[in-house]
Enzyme design. Structure first.
Site, PDB file in Angstrom:
ATOM      1  N   ASP A 127       0.851  -1.198   0.000  1.00  0.00           N
ATOM      2  CA  ASP A 127       0.000   0.000   0.000  1.00  0.00           C
ATOM      3  C   ASP A 127       0.885   1.245   0.000  1.00  0.00           C
ATOM      4  OD1 ASP A 127      -2.329  -1.478   0.172  1.00  0.00           O
ATOM      5  OD2 ASP A 127      -2.701  -1.061   2.287  1.00  0.00           O
ATOM      6  N   MET A 128       0.324   2.353  -0.493  1.00  0.00           N
ATOM      7  CA  MET A 128       1.096   3.596  -0.471  1.00  0.00           C
ATOM      8  C   MET A 128       0.544   4.527   0.604  1.00  0.00           C
ATOM      9  SD  MET A 128       3.698   5.099  -1.665  1.00  0.00           S
ATOM     10  CE  MET A 128       4.215   4.436  -3.250  1.00  0.00           C
ATOM     11  N   ARG A 177      -1.314  -1.145  -8.394  1.00  0.00           N
ATOM     12  CA  ARG A 177      -2.660  -0.636  -8.101  1.00  0.00           C
ATOM     13  C   ARG A 177      -2.631   0.880  -8.305  1.00  0.00           C
ATOM     14  NH1 ARG A 177      -3.839  -0.960  -2.127  1.00  0.00           N
ATOM     15  NH2 ARG A 177      -4.366  -3.140  -2.476  1.00  0.00           N
TER      16      ARG A 177
HETATM   17  P1  FDA Z   1     -14.050   9.324  -5.054  1.00  0.00           P
HETATM   18  O1  FDA Z   1     -13.442   9.769  -3.776  1.00  0.00           O
HETATM   19  O2  FDA Z   1     -14.349  10.368  -6.076  1.00  0.00           O
HETATM   20  O3  FDA Z   1     -15.335   8.520  -4.721  1.00  0.00           O
HETATM   21  C1  FDA Z   1     -16.259   8.106  -5.703  1.00  0.00           C
HETATM   22  C2  FDA Z   1     -17.548   7.710  -4.989  1.00  0.00           C
HETATM   23  O4  FDA Z   1     -17.316   6.489  -4.282  1.00  0.00           O
HETATM   24  C3  FDA Z   1     -17.975   8.739  -3.917  1.00  0.00           C
HETATM   25  O5  FDA Z   1     -18.897   9.645  -4.416  1.00  0.00           O
HETATM   26  C4  FDA Z   1     -18.555   7.872  -2.809  1.00  0.00           C
HETATM   27  O6  FDA Z   1     -19.956   7.727  -3.022  1.00  0.00           O
HETATM   28  C5  FDA Z   1     -17.904   6.539  -2.985  1.00  0.00           C
HETATM   29  N1  FDA Z   1     -16.821   6.285  -1.990  1.00  0.00           N
HETATM   30  C6  FDA Z   1     -15.512   6.497  -2.158  1.00  0.00           C
HETATM   31  N2  FDA Z   1     -14.817   6.098  -1.057  1.00  0.00           N
HETATM   32  C7  FDA Z   1     -15.738   5.669  -0.184  1.00  0.00           C
HETATM   33  C8  FDA Z   1     -15.659   5.132   1.132  1.00  0.00           C
HETATM   34  N3  FDA Z   1     -14.498   4.944   1.786  1.00  0.00           N
HETATM   35  N4  FDA Z   1     -16.816   4.789   1.732  1.00  0.00           N
HETATM   36  C9  FDA Z   1     -17.997   4.944   1.097  1.00  0.00           C
HETATM   37  N5  FDA Z   1     -18.134   5.424  -0.146  1.00  0.00           N
HETATM   38  C10 FDA Z   1     -17.024   5.787  -0.786  1.00  0.00           C
HETATM   39  N6  FDA Z   1      -5.303   5.260  -1.018  1.00  0.00           N
HETATM   40  C11 FDA Z   1      -3.992   5.488  -0.755  1.00  0.00           C
HETATM   41  O7  FDA Z   1      -3.590   6.632  -0.579  1.00  0.00           O
HETATM   42  N7  FDA Z   1      -3.120   4.421  -0.682  1.00  0.00           N
HETATM   43  C12 FDA Z   1      -3.507   3.145  -0.917  1.00  0.00           C
HETATM   44  O8  FDA Z   1      -2.684   2.225  -0.863  1.00  0.00           O
HETATM   45  C13 FDA Z   1      -4.878   2.905  -1.213  1.00  0.00           C
HETATM   46  N8  FDA Z   1      -5.344   1.656  -1.460  1.00  0.00           N
HETATM   47  C14 FDA Z   1      -6.634   1.490  -1.914  1.00  0.00           C
HETATM   48  C15 FDA Z   1      -7.092   0.224  -2.292  1.00  0.00           C
HETATM   49  C16 FDA Z   1      -8.350   0.062  -2.842  1.00  0.00           C
HETATM   50  C17 FDA Z   1      -8.796  -1.287  -3.288  1.00  0.00           C
HETATM   51  C18 FDA Z   1      -9.206   1.200  -2.986  1.00  0.00           C
HETATM   52  C19 FDA Z   1     -10.551   1.073  -3.612  1.00  0.00           C
HETATM   53  C20 FDA Z   1      -8.792   2.437  -2.558  1.00  0.00           C
HETATM   54  C21 FDA Z   1      -7.519   2.602  -2.003  1.00  0.00           C
HETATM   55  N9  FDA Z   1      -7.083   3.826  -1.555  1.00  0.00           N
HETATM   56  C22 FDA Z   1      -5.759   4.011  -1.253  1.00  0.00           C
HETATM   57  C23 FDA Z   1      -8.057   4.927  -1.359  1.00  0.00           C
HETATM   58  C24 FDA Z   1      -8.177   5.795  -2.598  1.00  0.00           C
HETATM   59  O9  FDA Z   1      -6.987   6.508  -2.778  1.00  0.00           O
HETATM   60  C25 FDA Z   1      -9.335   6.785  -2.510  1.00  0.00           C
HETATM   61  O10 FDA Z   1      -9.139   7.715  -1.534  1.00  0.00           O
HETATM   62  C26 FDA Z   1     -10.691   6.197  -2.244  1.00  0.00           C
HETATM   63  O11 FDA Z   1     -10.823   4.978  -2.913  1.00  0.00           O
HETATM   64  C27 FDA Z   1     -11.778   7.150  -2.732  1.00  0.00           C
HETATM   65  O12 FDA Z   1     -11.558   7.490  -4.076  1.00  0.00           O
HETATM   66  P2  FDA Z   1     -12.422   6.945  -5.283  1.00  0.00           P
HETATM   67  O13 FDA Z   1     -11.497   6.562  -6.365  1.00  0.00           O
HETATM   68  O14 FDA Z   1     -13.344   5.903  -4.853  1.00  0.00           O
HETATM   69  O15 FDA Z   1     -13.155   8.252  -5.826  1.00  0.00           O
END
Ligand code: FDA
Length: 302
Positions: A127-128, A177
């Site tokens: 993870d980052m 990722r």
């Molecule tokens: P965005 O924030 O625009 O969200 C899109 C929509 O998804 C929102 O409108 C909301 O409805 C929904 N949503 C998003 N996150 C949600 C949550 N937690 N709970 C409920 N609804 C939510 N970051 C990082 O810095 N280092 C890492 O190693 C990782 N690893 C990682 C693994 C995986 C499998 C995922 C899915 C995410 C991460 N992240 C991460 C977190 C990532 O950077 C990011 O902050 C979140 O996924 C939210 O961004 P979205 O791409 O979903 O878009």
């Protein structure tokens, strides 16, 4: 302005929120406190066609003994995954296995884990964390790659440096990722406008798939998922070159089932552990916007 005020208010009140409230926040996203509970969830996800990645909650281990304990817990997990015949890999945070203590300590622990991952025919995702750890995390990945192939980094689309990182890492050995990035970063380090981040996200995934790498497309953003899905079809990218990834518990309005039906791999990130409380509070303080997701999603089904 209004949202800034709400965010500041949330940061202020988080320390005073009752445990029951934080538990409500955590309950949806955390698979439980024990490996047994988490493995049960992984089994359920596998039965529905999803792959999984397990994360033991926690970060910033303060001494070598703690970092070693965490490493041992992850080592045990690889054993359980194998003996339960689960479709599941592991995600670790570099500071959880010792990066705050000493780079050498974290690297040794990473190598121990990768040896076990290789013996159990499994994979490890690094993870980052926030920007003070970006260089060191990529360095750990590159050193590990000298001896092991079953390892992949995470690149955050909001960082200005990420196109250069992908450019230098891309190739057949890269299994990366791509996520937007969860930590608060300054404008000098990261983009802070959603449409700029989304544009860079799409560009990064395209760059990986136009090159030799494998992309873990980690987002809940349906606009991004749809745009990339369309591009993947147009460009006839083989499904063994990418997977979609989401955090366990985030409602996706049926989109995941559609992705599975298309024959794509979809992986759910399943965190568990005793540190659910500290983790949830830290996440809320770092990015209070999350709380608005929770309120929005409390009334939606999984
Ligand atoms: P965005 O924030 O625009 O969200 C899109 C929509 O998804 C929102 O409108 C909301 O409805 C929904 N949503 C998003 N996150 C949600 C949550 N937690 N709970 C409920 N609804 C939510 N970051 C990082 O810095 N280092 C890492 O190693 C990782 N690893 C990682 C693994 C995986 C499998 C995922 C899915 C995410 C991460 N992240 C991460 C977190 C990532 O950077 C990011 O902050 C979140 O996924 C939210 O961004 P979205 O791409 O979903 O878009």
């Amino acid at each position: 302005m209004f949202y800034q005020f709400i965010n500041r208010f949330i940061i202020y009140i988080v320390p005073y929120l009752p445990v029951s409230f934080i538990r409500m926040f955590a309950g949806r996203y955390v698979a439980g406190e024990t490996a047994r509970q988490a493995l049960k969830i992984v089994r359920e996800l596998n039965n529905k066609g999803y792959s999984a990645t397990l994360d033991i909650l926690g970060e910033h281990s303060e001494n070598k003994v703690d970092a070693l304990d965490v490493t041992q817990e992850y080592t045990d997990l690889y054993g359980y995954i194998l003996s339960h015949n689960l479709n599941c890999n592991i995600s670790i945070k570099p500071t959880h296995i010792g990066l705050d203590i000493e780079e050498e300590c974290a690297q040794n622990n990473l190598n121990t884990l990768l040896k076990t991952a290789r013996e159990t025919n499994n994979f490890l995702r690094i993870d980052m964390e926030n920007s003070p750890y970006t260089d060191a995390s990529i360095k750990m990945y590159l050193e590990a790659l000298i001896h092991y192939q079953n390892v992949g980094p995470v690149i955050q689309a909001y960082l200005h440096r990420s196109p250069d990182d992908i450019c230098s890492l891309n190739g057949e050995k890269l299994n990366v990722r791509i996520c937007k990035g969860i930590y608060k970063e300054s404008e000098t380090i990261a983009l802070n406008n959603k449409s700029d981040i989304n544009d860079q996200y799409v560009d990064l995934v395209k760059a990986i798939l136009n090159g030799g790498g494998y992309a873990g497309i980690a987002t809940h953003d349906l606009t991004l998922i749809n745009a990339l899905d369309e591009w993947i079809i147009e460009n006839q990218i083989s499904p063994d070159r990418f997977e979609f990834q989401i955090l366990y518990g985030v409602p996706m309005a049926g989109r995941l089932e559609e992705l599975l039906e298309k024959g794509y791999k979809v992986r759910q990130y399943v965190p568990y552990g005793e540190e659910w409380f500290e983790y949830s509070v830290r996440r809320l303080k770092e990015n209070p916007v999350i709380i608005t997701y929770v309120f929005k999603n409390m009334f939606k089904s999984r």
